[in-house]
Design a protein around this motif. Sequence first.
Motif, PDB file in Angstrom:
ATOM      1  N   SER A   1     -33.760 -27.340   9.845  1.00  0.00           N
ATOM      2  CA  SER A   1     -32.815 -27.960  10.771  1.00  0.00           C
ATOM      3  C   SER A   1     -31.393 -27.666  10.308  1.00  0.00           C
TER       4      SER A   1
ATOM      5  N   GLU B   1     -23.863 -35.722   8.097  1.00  0.00           N
ATOM      6  CA  GLU B   1     -23.981 -34.903   9.300  1.00  0.00           C
ATOM      7  C   GLU B   1     -22.959 -33.776   9.253  1.00  0.00           C
TER       8      GLU B   1
ATOM      9  N   ARG C   1     -28.875 -29.823  11.206  1.00  0.00           N
ATOM     10  CA  ARG C   1     -28.184 -31.051  11.608  1.00  0.00           C
ATOM     11  C   ARG C   1     -27.318 -31.646  10.501  1.00  0.00           C
TER      12      ARG C   1
END
Length: 255
Positions: A195, A164, A197
């Motif tokens: 994304s 992450e 993320r």
Amino acid sequence: MKNSEVTKINILPTLALILASLTSFGFFLNQNVESAVLKYKQEQLLKNIEYRPNSSVSEKNSINVSKAELGSPEAIIMIPSLKLKLPIYYGTSDKVLKYGIGITEGTGDVKGGLNKNPMLAGHNGLSKANLFNDLTKLEKGDNFILTVDNQNHNYRVVKIVEVELKTLKKNTERYLMPEPNKDLVTLMTCTPRYSNRNRYLVTGERTSFKTSDLKAPLKRDQDIKYLMMGFLPVVLAGAGLLIFRKKKGENRHEI
């Protein structure tokens, strides 16, 4: 129930199977065509970038935008298993990451040497460039090559980590710290595609370069994986059709 209504009900599962098949075919066609187009654009981009600034060739062609804005690249990265070749620039500004791969500020250079681990960042999911779209397909044991000052530096993938973004920021040293007596390079992109993320980190360790390292290895695991994903709708639709017909047959016997 009218015959026409019965007929409509009977052909619905068949139509569903046909639709699923077309969807799967479209999935594969779109993936292959999109990837091929983006890689072709990159190849043309790289040809322009590699022209010498004042050569007659560059004068006869429209000056490439990246050449004009960024100058000559610091190096070129080749990933044989992905059939990928891209320019590397210093920094990770929007301009750099639009046209190529960026050397993250503060992580070092790409000239090679012990106790180094520069991080090379690239986008995943741009509509006009392939860049690091396929980085997640790399496996341990694969290699990538950095061409620096007309020398080929070969790196063998030794570590792959998905983390992450917030975790990476808190523990940067853990993931990107150089290791004693090792010549490392880490490639990074965002994942999943489109994304912001997570970060996908692929670390390679310098090994001796051989001409055979330029050849793409024969790998079919990824092809089988995507084949299964693409034909999953067909399998499910086919199974549904068989169940429907089986139940229909049982109902007839009951009557």
